[in-house]
Design an enzyme around this catalytic site. Structure first.
Site, PDB file in Angstrom:
ATOM      1  N   THR A   1       0.869  -1.175   0.000  1.00  0.00           N
ATOM      2  CA  THR A   1       0.000   0.000   0.000  1.00  0.00           C
ATOM      3  C   THR A   1       0.904   1.222   0.000  1.00  0.00           C
ATOM      4  OG1 THR A   1      -1.843   1.141   1.067  1.00  0.00           O
ATOM      5  CG2 THR A   1      -0.334  -0.040   2.536  1.00  0.00           C
ATOM      6  N   GLU A   2       0.551   2.207  -0.840  1.00  0.00           N
ATOM      7  CA  GLU A   2       1.497   3.283  -1.118  1.00  0.00           C
ATOM      8  C   GLU A   2       1.762   4.179   0.077  1.00  0.00           C
ATOM      9  OE1 GLU A   2      -1.341   2.662  -2.867  1.00  0.00           O
ATOM     10  OE2 GLU A   2      -2.261   4.513  -3.601  1.00  0.00           O
ATOM     11  N   ASN A   3       0.929   4.084   1.118  1.00  0.00           N
ATOM     12  CA  ASN A   3       1.182   4.894   2.298  1.00  0.00           C
ATOM     13  C   ASN A   3       2.181   4.257   3.262  1.00  0.00           C
ATOM     14  OD1 ASN A   3      -1.105   3.122   2.544  1.00  0.00           O
ATOM     15  ND2 ASN A   3      -1.378   3.903   4.611  1.00  0.00           N
TER      16      ASN A   3
END
Lengths: 223, 236, 223, 236
Positions: free
Chosen positions: C54-56
């Site tokens: 997940t990009e976060n």
């Protein structure tokens, strides 16, 4: 009394390093080059805390390891074993040069082959076609660190000036040096030219001029 | 002795001036330094350019700063989200400027700013509206656009633990933009749950080395933005 | 028997997600967009291990947290609480987008407003002047991830085709989509055009053509 | 089940082909993956382009690879050091090519390669020989040169611990170029002192997430380059 030119020695390397150390503000982040600059670490006045960075991935370089405790995976940029202080941090080369190139290091102390009156620095190559060119992190340091201090003997072993009008060796960076600490004097690079701020005991302004291949301004501080 | 601790969020942010550019960490509420933002609301300076992934929710935290009229321009990737009303209203009314940046380009621009890189090429946004007006260039047969590094006067960041040198570790996905923002701001201001003794943070696990941090303030029990929003809180 | 056009429903969302999951090779690194793509995580066949990014800032996203155990500092890109699997890693946004933009993620599954016959994707903005533009990481994902799969209902709620000759909505990326999984069919974007590889049970090629605003090639796989 | 472990350095490097570009981690001997390099010497492929900060010392490790005539070109920042004779000899004889890159530019070029950035601007080397022939451009009144991202077919890296996913932690200053090289290579091959169970490495302390690693091989007690050099060892 003899009238021949007397031997001028001035400060020892340790005294030069102490002069540099005295000019580093408390709390500074500092990168020390290989050679004489390394002596600066031992001259930090009591009560002053400076944090040393080494470009191979350590912030918080400590003193040399005690005899027999060297760790080959804990070294400085000169590939010598060091220690890490409590509160140190390790990181990779990408992050290390973010510190250096991003302007986060306050002061870098470097050796020099030549420094010009405008603050150009040559310290990586003699330009000898037979030499193996090797630059390391020198160009990154002079381009990225806020203040560049040079610490060097005033002349080469052969007595040739290292402080010159224009560098003849290949440059490490243009207009990058702020101060030069030699065995004879402390010089500042200003818009007006090279200003002598301090003379070693027993050394005259004229003697420094004689061993320098660039015009000098007498601007000694009364301190 | 180096000690970057200050005693309150107010003291931490008091040097933030009118017209400053301020990076604010967080992805939604995770990592949002809500006490530092509230101190900035109290502080009251305006004309701020804020760089943050989102625009806050409800009427607390970043949304409160915007609602208070202190923000002239937002640079962000996702200015609308659940419970985000303040920014959309002001934006539709033409009262706040928006520079929309793809999230990865935003991250890379901040990272570049921190690393002394004024500009770089990226494939992100090529062929889209967001590449319009940007220089483009082909490398190895692929098209890229030129993007510029971002720097800020201040960064407001939330971390988990610090020591007096400013070394930081974060908590899970609350790190997000914090570590890169610390590198790209002239003055990085960090609120942490706890300040520990020097040496307690494993030097192999430091995420933000202290060199990137100017001030540290302890907020042991930070407010939860979503809980405040759910309770209908309005700051101040 | 009625001769009026019958209601075509095809696969459920879960079935669509299972089709996507079946096409993800064991050991893949995958980023799942918000919405229907999230269902893919629950459909990974037994014995297959895929790692979700997940990009976060998390590699190794686990299932939803058990009731009452949600951690507001452990969320996914949709800002929903998640868990982390053993062997996960946390990192900042700079490193996260090194993964995404550097071509390290094998597959990204995204929702779509429109996909063109050439694989252009529109999924971030309707272009409505009154809408608040918000792009998030979508443009980075389509530019950087090796394979882009789209999972979407075949038509809008109003019955308008989402698979079109040219996108009318603002683009997320040009020629980026490799496969489209809808409730009616699985389509592949090829140099020759859109190829229908699989039809939902009871759905005919003609019915899919009718609900698509781009030419289709019948290239069903016998599997 | 994902398991990136292979059983020997030889198996780990056997896909390295003639003409490959190979990044090799290490700053001097710290972090130099000597067993992987020796396996590559045994493997014998040539025409390699090697990207590494130095050129090795004595007649072991990277110096042995060069001495064996397998390296066509070195890309590095500091090709001479104490006990480094092999490279200087071949270089003076015109038998090996050198691309000299400032250390920070080398690091950033590798990092850019790993992050999908084809080119970026930097102030490093401006006004020097190393900027000759390079594009330059002024941003905000300062001059910068354009530098290009570096990628490689393979990276050979030494780390401390891994798990079967390829998550890595390093030891002190032995990390150096390893983490960024893992991101910039098609196939990153890592030798570690120990492989631990999944979950044993703290997810907050992972330096190289497994996504950047293709193969892991355990070398529990790696050779020390300096000890071999002191003993006059010659590999093979």
């Amino acid at each position: 009394m003899s009238m021949t030119s007397r031997q001028v020695t001035g400060w020892t390397r340790e005294e030069m390093a102490a002069l540099v150390a005295a000019d580093i503000p408390d709390g500074s982040y500092v990168n020390l080059g290989i050679g004489i600059p390394e002596l600066v670490a031992q001259c930090v006045p009591a009560g002053v805390e400076i944090i040393l960075q080494t470009e191979n991935g350590l912030l918080g370089v400590g003193p040399e390891p005690a005899e027999g405790t060297a760790d080959l995976e804990l070294i400085n940029a000169g590939k010598k074993p060091v220690t890490a202080i409590p509160g140190a941090a390790y990181f990779h080369h990408g992050d290390s040069f973010t510190m250096i190139r991003g302007g986060h290091i306050d002061i870098c102390v470097l050796g020099a082959m030549q420094v010009s009156r405008r603050g150009d620095l040559a310290n990586w190559s003699t330009g000898d076609p037979d030499a193996i060119p090797a630059v390391g992190g020198a160009m990154d340091l002079v381009a990225g660190v806020r203040k560049i201090f040079v610490i060097t003997e005033h002349t080469t072993r052969k007595g040739e000036p290292k402080i010159v009008d224009e560098c003849t060796y290949p440059l490490t960076g243009k207009r990058v040096v702020e101060r030069i600490y030699t065995n004879l004097a402390v010089l500042e690079v200003t818009e007006e030219g090279l200003v002598v701020r301090k003379l070693a005991p027993g050394v005259t302004f004229g003697e420094v001029e004689e061993k320098t291949a660039a015009p000098l301004i007498d601007g000694q501080c009364n301190r | 002795m180096i000690d970057k601790q200050v005693s309150s969020p107010h003291e931490a942010i008091t040097s933030i001036h009118d017209g400053a550019t301020v990076m604010i960490g967080g992805f939604g509420e995770a990592g949002s330094p809500i006490e530092l933002i509230h101190a900035l609301v109290d502080h009251g300076v305006g004309n701020l350019t804020v760089i943050s992934n989102n625009t806050g929710s409800g009427r607390v935290g970043l949304a409160a700063l915007i609602a208070n009229g202190q923000v002239r321009k937002m640079i962000c990737s996702y200015p609308r989200s659940a419970n985000s009303m303040v920014f959309p209203e002001l934006f539709r009314a033409g009262k706040i400027e928006l520079e929309l940046v793809p999230q990865g380009t935003l991250a890379e621009r901040i990272r570049a700013g921190g690393a002394g890189i004024p500009a770089f090429y990226t494939a992100t946004s090529v062929g889209t509206q967001l590449a319009e007006g940007k220089e483009s260039r082909t490398f190895d047969g692929r098209e890229y656009v030129l993007e510029h590094g971002l720097r800020a006067d201040f960064a407001l960041v939330k971390a988990e633990k610090a020591d007096r040198y400013g070394n930081l570790i974060y908590n899970k996905t609350a790190g997000n933009f914090g570590p890169i923002m610390c590198t790209a701001a002239e003055t990085a201001i960090v609120q942490v749950r706890e300040v520990v003794e020097v040496g307690e943070i494993d030097p192999e696990c430091v995420v933000t080395p202290g060199i990137f941090v100017s001030r540290v303030v302890t907020v042991a029990s930070p407010e939860q933005e979503s809980a405040l929003v759910a309770a209908g809180s309005v700051y101040p």
